[in-house]
Design a protein around this motif. Structure first.
Motif, PDB file in Angstrom:
ATOM      1  N   ALA A 133      49.336  35.795   2.761  1.00  0.00           N
ATOM      2  CA  ALA A 133      47.886  35.965   2.856  1.00  0.00           C
ATOM      3  C   ALA A 133      47.525  37.315   3.464  1.00  0.00           C
ATOM      4  CB  ALA A 133      47.285  34.833   3.688  1.00  0.00           C
ATOM      5  N   ILE A 134      48.233  37.723   4.508  1.00  0.00           N
ATOM      6  CA  ILE A 134      47.890  38.964   5.199  1.00  0.00           C
ATOM      7  C   ILE A 134      48.137  40.176   4.311  1.00  0.00           C
ATOM      8  CG2 ILE A 134      48.549  40.459   7.142  1.00  0.00           C
ATOM      9  CD1 ILE A 134      49.074  37.871   8.728  1.00  0.00           C
ATOM     10  N   LYS A 135      49.193  40.153   3.534  1.00  0.00           N
ATOM     11  CA  LYS A 135      49.531  41.333   2.726  1.00  0.00           C
ATOM     12  C   LYS A 135      49.050  41.216   1.279  1.00  0.00           C
ATOM     13  CE  LYS A 135      54.062  40.031   0.969  1.00  0.00           C
ATOM     14  NZ  LYS A 135      55.141  40.698   0.315  1.00  0.00           N
TER      15      LYS A 135
ATOM     16  N   ILE B 227      53.120  54.265  11.958  1.00  0.00           N
ATOM     17  CA  ILE B 227      52.602  54.147  13.326  1.00  0.00           C
ATOM     18  C   ILE B 227      52.270  55.521  13.885  1.00  0.00           C
ATOM     19  CG2 ILE B 227      53.188  53.441  15.679  1.00  0.00           C
ATOM     20  CD1 ILE B 227      54.903  51.208  14.454  1.00  0.00           C
ATOM     21  N   TYR B 228      53.137  56.487  13.631  1.00  0.00           N
ATOM     22  CA  TYR B 228      52.879  57.860  14.088  1.00  0.00           C
ATOM     23  C   TYR B 228      51.611  58.422  13.449  1.00  0.00           C
ATOM     24  CZ  TYR B 228      53.308  62.941  14.284  1.00  0.00           C
ATOM     25  OH  TYR B 228      53.057  64.278  14.453  1.00  0.00           O
ATOM     26  N   LEU B 229      51.437  58.223  12.125  1.00  0.00           N
ATOM     27  CA  LEU B 229      50.259  58.746  11.433  1.00  0.00           C
ATOM     28  C   LEU B 229      48.968  58.139  11.949  1.00  0.00           C
ATOM     29  CD1 LEU B 229      51.433  58.868   7.691  1.00  0.00           C
ATOM     30  CD2 LEU B 229      51.128  60.792   9.254  1.00  0.00           C
ATOM     31  N   SER B 230      49.038  56.886  12.430  1.00  0.00           N
ATOM     32  CA  SER B 230      47.823  56.233  12.919  1.00  0.00           C
ATOM     33  C   SER B 230      47.282  56.896  14.181  1.00  0.00           C
ATOM     34  CB  SER B 230      48.093  54.750  13.193  1.00  0.00           C
ATOM     35  OG  SER B 230      48.948  54.577  14.311  1.00  0.00           O
TER      36      SER B 230
ATOM     37  N   ILE C 246      47.764  47.396  12.302  1.00  0.00           N
ATOM     38  CA  ILE C 246      47.173  46.131  12.764  1.00  0.00           C
ATOM     39  C   ILE C 246      47.681  44.971  11.906  1.00  0.00           C
ATOM     40  CG2 ILE C 246      45.004  44.848  12.944  1.00  0.00           C
ATOM     41  CD1 ILE C 246      43.676  47.438  13.795  1.00  0.00           C
ATOM     42  N   MET C 247      47.794  45.179  10.600  1.00  0.00           N
ATOM     43  CA  MET C 247      48.371  44.147   9.733  1.00  0.00           C
ATOM     44  C   MET C 247      49.811  43.851  10.136  1.00  0.00           C
ATOM     45  SD  MET C 247      46.887  45.497   6.081  1.00  0.00           S
ATOM     46  CE  MET C 247      48.050  44.495   5.153  1.00  0.00           C
ATOM     47  N   LEU C 248      50.566  44.912  10.437  1.00  0.00           N
ATOM     48  CA  LEU C 248      51.959  44.738  10.855  1.00  0.00           C
ATOM     49  C   LEU C 248      52.042  43.937  12.150  1.00  0.00           C
ATOM     50  CD1 LEU C 248      55.009  45.454  10.667  1.00  0.00           C
ATOM     51  CD2 LEU C 248      54.471  47.534  11.959  1.00  0.00           C
ATOM     52  N   MET C 249      51.176  44.242  13.104  1.00  0.00           N
ATOM     53  CA  MET C 249      51.196  43.522  14.369  1.00  0.00           C
ATOM     54  C   MET C 249      50.810  42.051  14.184  1.00  0.00           C
ATOM     55  SD  MET C 249      52.228  45.630  16.671  1.00  0.00           S
ATOM     56  CE  MET C 249      53.316  46.266  15.383  1.00  0.00           C
ATOM     57  N   THR C 250      49.904  41.791  13.242  1.00  0.00           N
ATOM     58  CA  THR C 250      49.514  40.407  12.968  1.00  0.00           C
ATOM     59  C   THR C 250      50.674  39.619  12.389  1.00  0.00           C
ATOM     60  OG1 THR C 250      47.249  41.173  12.518  1.00  0.00           O
ATOM     61  CG2 THR C 250      47.828  38.949  11.805  1.00  0.00           C
ATOM     62  N   ILE C 251      51.377  40.228  11.427  1.00  0.00           N
ATOM     63  CA  ILE C 251      52.547  39.559  10.848  1.00  0.00           C
ATOM     64  C   ILE C 251      53.633  39.367  11.895  1.00  0.00           C
ATOM     65  CG2 ILE C 251      54.421  39.820   9.171  1.00  0.00           C
ATOM     66  CD1 ILE C 251      52.443  41.247   7.343  1.00  0.00           C
ATOM     67  N   ALA C 252      53.829  40.392  12.759  1.00  0.00           N
ATOM     68  CA  ALA C 252      54.844  40.282  13.809  1.00  0.00           C
ATOM     69  C   ALA C 252      54.489  39.170  14.792  1.00  0.00           C
ATOM     70  CB  ALA C 252      54.971  41.615  14.547  1.00  0.00           C
TER      71      ALA C 252
END
Length: 298
Positions: free
Chosen positions: A231-233, A41-44, A276-282
């Motif tokens: 599916a997402i990952k 998240i920091y690197l983004s 964004i993938m992490l937020m979708t899974i969350a």
């Protein structure tokens, strides 16, 4: 006095021993899972290219990400893949579970057969299906050798159809696992309820439509969460089966993230896609976990 002290020591040891045993695993999870999530998240929000950077750029990487046509292609492919994958696995898994729940002969042999694909890694599945679907050595070539010269099945080489080969391979691997979830749910239904409905004259169709399937709601929800997460990952299956091609026809967010981070040396943009993938899974997992906790409280 010595006996009481010794008993107190044993009680404390029994209380602390599980914590001592689990503490290394907990520490590793905190560092290598949640620590790296926080670092991504920091690197983004930084100007990281080939190597991590501390130059803060705010939301610039996210703006760049959403302006890339490759990212939109990956999202469209994910929508196609995830929707077909979830629906097909759910339907096939439910049908297989109902079939096995009829106490048929050979159930003990059929269950492992249906579950066997899930024991394979996605790399193995992707490689096997790549050979099977390759027109030069796979199904099409075999049909031609058998004399069916007009048979054609070159989806894996077709930009418009390649994403569906990923769906086929993923459904083949995961349907048996979903079947096991539904079968466990079916075996957990009280037979007295079903017998009472049959005495009242309910047909098999109405029995499943009005009683059995509604009672399988927890299994449906669990299957949806697990399949959405897979599916997402999805990465290794796509890489082994199509390599993201032809062109970018089967690129998904996971393959996009890898290519922009490690191939194009755009670590900040790759980290933004990972977030964004992490937020979708969350967004899928958090409501599910909240509902489970509320259900336990009740």
């Amino acid at each position: 006095m010595a006996t009481a002290t010794e008993a107190d020591f044993r009680t404390r040891l029994q209380d602390w021993l599980p914590k001592l045993v689990l503490s290394p695993s907990l520490a590793a999870i905190l560092v290598f899972v949640y620590g790296f999530i926080a670092y991504s998240i920091y690197l983004s929000f930084t100007d990281s290219k080939m190597m991590p950077s501390t130059d803060w750029v705010g939301w610039e990487n996210y703006g760049t990400l959403w302006g890339l046509s490759h990212w939109h292609t990956a999202l469209v492919n994910l929508a196609i893949f995830a929707s077909l994958y979830i629906v097909a696995c759910t339907v096939i898994g439910l049908v297989l579970a109902i079939f096995l729940d009829q106490k048929i002969r050979g159930e003990g042999m059929l269950r492992p057969i249906y579950l066997y694909p899930m024991a394979l890694s996605f790399i193995v599945t992707g490689t096997a299906w790549k050979w099977f679907l390759d027109p030069g050595i796979g199904l099409e070539h075999t049909m031609h050798l058998w004399g069916w010269e007009s048979f054609s099945f070159g989806w894996i080489k077709d930009r418009d159809m390649a994403i569906y080969t990923v769906v086929i391979a993923a459904v083949w691997q995961t349907s048996g696992f979903v079947m096991a979830m539904f079968l466990a749910g079916l075996r957990g239904i009280d037979n007295e309820i079903l017998k009472a409905a049959q005495i009242d004259g309910a047909s098999n169709w109405n029995l499943y439509r009005r009683i059995v399937i509604p009672l399988l709601r927890p299994a449906f929800l669990s299957a949806f969460v697990i399949l959405s997460h897979l599916a997402i990952k999805s990465y290794d299956l796509v890489i082994a089966l199509t390599g993201g091609g032809p062109g970018r026809a089967t690129e998904l967010p996971a393959t996009f993230m890898y290519s922009y981070t490690f191939t194009r040396n755009q670590m900040g943009v790759g980290a933004a896609s990972a977030v964004i993938m992490l937020m979708t899974i969350a967004a899928i997992m958090v409501p599910y976990l909240y509902a489970e906790l509320k259900e336990r409280e009740r």
